[in-house]
Design an enzyme around this catalytic site. Sequence first.
Site, PDB file in Angstrom:
ATOM      1  N   ASP A   1       0.918  -1.368   0.206  1.00  0.00           N
ATOM      2  CA  ASP A   1      -0.040  -0.085   0.032  1.00  0.00           C
ATOM      3  C   ASP A   1       1.064   1.301   0.056  1.00  0.00           C
ATOM      4  O   ASP A   1       1.822   1.446   0.844  1.00  0.00           O
ATOM      5  CB  ASP A   1      -0.888  -0.079   1.201  1.00  0.00           C
ATOM      6  CG  ASP A   1      -1.924   0.785   1.342  1.00  0.00           C
ATOM      7  OD1 ASP A   1      -2.391   1.629   0.323  1.00  0.00           O
ATOM      8  OD2 ASP A   1      -2.524   1.365   2.528  1.00  0.00           O
ATOM      9  N   HIS A   2       0.544   2.251  -0.976  1.00  0.00           N
ATOM     10  CA  HIS A   2       1.506   3.430  -0.960  1.00  0.00           C
ATOM     11  C   HIS A   2       2.716   3.043  -0.959  1.00  0.00           C
ATOM     12  O   HIS A   2       3.717   3.787  -0.310  1.00  0.00           O
ATOM     13  CB  HIS A   2       1.036   4.262   0.224  1.00  0.00           C
ATOM     14  CG  HIS A   2      -0.322   5.033   0.125  1.00  0.00           C
ATOM     15  ND1 HIS A   2      -0.641   6.010  -0.794  1.00  0.00           N
ATOM     16  CD2 HIS A   2      -1.376   4.462   0.833  1.00  0.00           C
ATOM     17  CE1 HIS A   2      -1.996   6.104  -0.573  1.00  0.00           C
ATOM     18  NE2 HIS A   2      -2.487   5.442   0.266  1.00  0.00           N
TER      19      HIS A   2
ATOM     20  N   HIS B   1      -7.750  10.578   3.745  1.00  0.00           N
ATOM     21  CA  HIS B   1      -7.220   9.434   4.821  1.00  0.00           C
ATOM     22  C   HIS B   1      -7.705   9.763   6.189  1.00  0.00           C
ATOM     23  O   HIS B   1      -7.725  11.038   6.542  1.00  0.00           O
ATOM     24  CB  HIS B   1      -5.642   9.456   4.621  1.00  0.00           C
ATOM     25  CG  HIS B   1      -5.236   8.533   3.495  1.00  0.00           C
ATOM     26  ND1 HIS B   1      -4.473   9.101   2.584  1.00  0.00           N
ATOM     27  CD2 HIS B   1      -5.632   7.266   2.723  1.00  0.00           C
ATOM     28  CE1 HIS B   1      -4.111   8.369   1.679  1.00  0.00           C
ATOM     29  NE2 HIS B   1      -4.912   7.155   1.855  1.00  0.00           N
TER      30      HIS B   1
ATOM     31  N   HIS C   1      -9.194   5.324  -1.666  1.00  0.00           N
ATOM     32  CA  HIS C   1      -8.533   5.331  -0.603  1.00  0.00           C
ATOM     33  C   HIS C   1      -9.446   5.996   0.443  1.00  0.00           C
ATOM     34  O   HIS C   1     -10.263   6.820  -0.005  1.00  0.00           O
ATOM     35  CB  HIS C   1      -7.224   5.973  -0.907  1.00  0.00           C
ATOM     36  CG  HIS C   1      -6.210   5.218  -1.282  1.00  0.00           C
ATOM     37  ND1 HIS C   1      -5.189   4.802  -0.694  1.00  0.00           N
ATOM     38  CD2 HIS C   1      -6.079   4.484  -2.713  1.00  0.00           C
ATOM     39  CE1 HIS C   1      -4.453   4.167  -1.654  1.00  0.00           C
ATOM     40  NE2 HIS C   1      -5.388   3.839  -2.722  1.00  0.00           N
ATOM     41  N   GLY C   2      -8.774   6.122   1.728  1.00  0.00           N
ATOM     42  CA  GLY C   2      -9.742   6.844   2.763  1.00  0.00           C
ATOM     43  C   GLY C   2     -10.962   6.198   2.999  1.00  0.00           C
ATOM     44  O   GLY C   2     -12.169   7.016   3.207  1.00  0.00           O
TER      45      GLY C   2
ATOM     46  N   SER D   1     -12.496   4.407   5.171  1.00  0.00           N
ATOM     47  CA  SER D   1     -13.123   4.609   6.771  1.00  0.00           C
ATOM     48  C   SER D   1     -13.997   5.884   6.892  1.00  0.00           C
ATOM     49  O   SER D   1     -13.824   6.839   6.681  1.00  0.00           O
ATOM     50  CB  SER D   1     -12.390   4.605   7.812  1.00  0.00           C
ATOM     51  OG  SER D   1     -11.267   3.406   7.678  1.00  0.00           O
TER      52      SER D   1
HETATM   53  O1  LIG Z   1      -2.810   3.909   7.081  1.00  0.00           O
HETATM   54  C1  LIG Z   1      -2.118   4.114   6.064  1.00  0.00           C
HETATM   55  O2  LIG Z   1      -1.076   4.448   5.684  1.00  0.00           O
HETATM   56  C2  LIG Z   1      -2.932   3.099   4.648  1.00  0.00           C
HETATM   57  C3  LIG Z   1      -4.101   4.136   4.258  1.00  0.00           C
HETATM   58  O3  LIG Z   1      -3.405   5.035   3.237  1.00  0.00           O
HETATM   59  C4  LIG Z   1      -4.759   3.384   3.352  1.00  0.00           C
HETATM   60  O4  LIG Z   1      -4.283   3.430   1.859  1.00  0.00           O
HETATM   61  C5  LIG Z   1      -6.167   3.747   3.010  1.00  0.00           C
HETATM   62  O5  LIG Z   1      -6.294   4.424   2.104  1.00  0.00           O
HETATM   63  C6  LIG Z   1      -7.067   3.788   4.247  1.00  0.00           C
HETATM   64  O6  LIG Z   1      -7.759   4.835   4.655  1.00  0.00           O
HETATM   65  P1  LIG Z   1      -8.378   4.962   5.900  1.00  0.00           P
HETATM   66  O7  LIG Z   1      -9.328   3.947   6.122  1.00  0.00           O
HETATM   67  O8  LIG Z   1      -8.913   6.302   6.167  1.00  0.00           O
HETATM   68  O9  LIG Z   1      -7.381   4.848   7.171  1.00  0.00           O
HETATM   69 ZN    ZN Z   2      -4.321   5.349   1.004  1.00  0.00          ZN
END
Ligand SMILES: O=C(O)C[C@@H](O)[C@H](O)C(=O)COP(=O)(O)O
Ligand code: ZN
Length: 288
Positions: free
Chosen positions: A84-85, A178, A208-209, A211
């Site tokens: 990831d990333h 995120h 991404h992000g 949540s």
């Molecule tokens: O926590 C990380 O660095 C991973 C995240 O960037 C992941 O790629 C993602 O997009 C998850 O986002 P979140 O649910 O807002 O933590």
């Molecule tokens: Zn991400």
Amino acid sequence: MLVNAADMLKKAEAGHYALGAFNTNNLEWTLALLQAAEEAKSPLIIQCTAGAAKWMGGFKVCADMVKAAVEATGVTVPVALHLDHGSYEDCFKAIEAGFTSIMYDGSHEETFQLNLDRTKELVELAHSKGISIEAEVGGIGGTEDGVTSNGELADPNECKQIAELGVDFLACGIGNIHGVYPEDWAGLSFERLSEIKAEVGDLPLVLHGGSGIPEDQIKKAISMGVSKINVNTDLQLVFAAATRKYVEAGKDLEGKGFDPRKLLKPGRDAIVEKTKALMEEFGSVNQA
Ligand SMILES: O=C(O)C[C@@H](O)[C@H](O)C(=O)COP(=O)(O)O
Ligand SMILES: [Zn+2]
């Protein structure tokens, strides 16, 4: 055995559902994700950042742990292990360690041309080894030094140029952020999502992000071509809340309640339940 993520995401795109890509942080997280996927009969993408891999002892420890956990649990659903990333350098290390899928995040490179050149090189390398690859156009907003930026909107023309390199799935900002979303967040830009989709055809898109986005927006994004939804914060929050509840109830002070296997169990169980609920929301239950 681990598989790459290309086929499972192609099927998700065609079937109008999305797969959660859940970040692992350690062994407990990994086992909880495998349990959830097996119970939900959902394909699973376990992903890991370079930072989390470092915490576990490196990319090789992470890859070997996930592979061993898949074998030992005997899960029947397909499982991919995704970087990831990843930076340009991380991608080589993760491939060497045994990851079956990588994300090259070239969104922070000095120029778009450099993102394009490196993505092209990594697509060729990944595909020569049967590994799937995600690229990113534009940045994803987030919180740095306590300040939350607005979610960025990727340029549809840049998305088209990256898509044409043959990436297997593409991350692009559509207002997503995120971490925890601020109260005044403007929401996802479905206008930008539709403009990007028009340029990239049936290429699976990545949100991404993932949540904390309201369910109606998640469902609409999936119906418009989002096939992979990244989730980390949601699982961290439920793990922390369940652990806090256990400790605040004084359970760690009763008998052998301080045993890490007891102390970590409520958090692990909470990850299983939340992951299954998200798989239901994303529509991936019974798709394995
Ligand atoms: O926590 C990380 O660095 C991973 C995240 O960037 C992941 O790629 C993602 O997009 C998850 O986002 P979140 O649910 O807002 O933590
Ligand atoms: Zn991400």
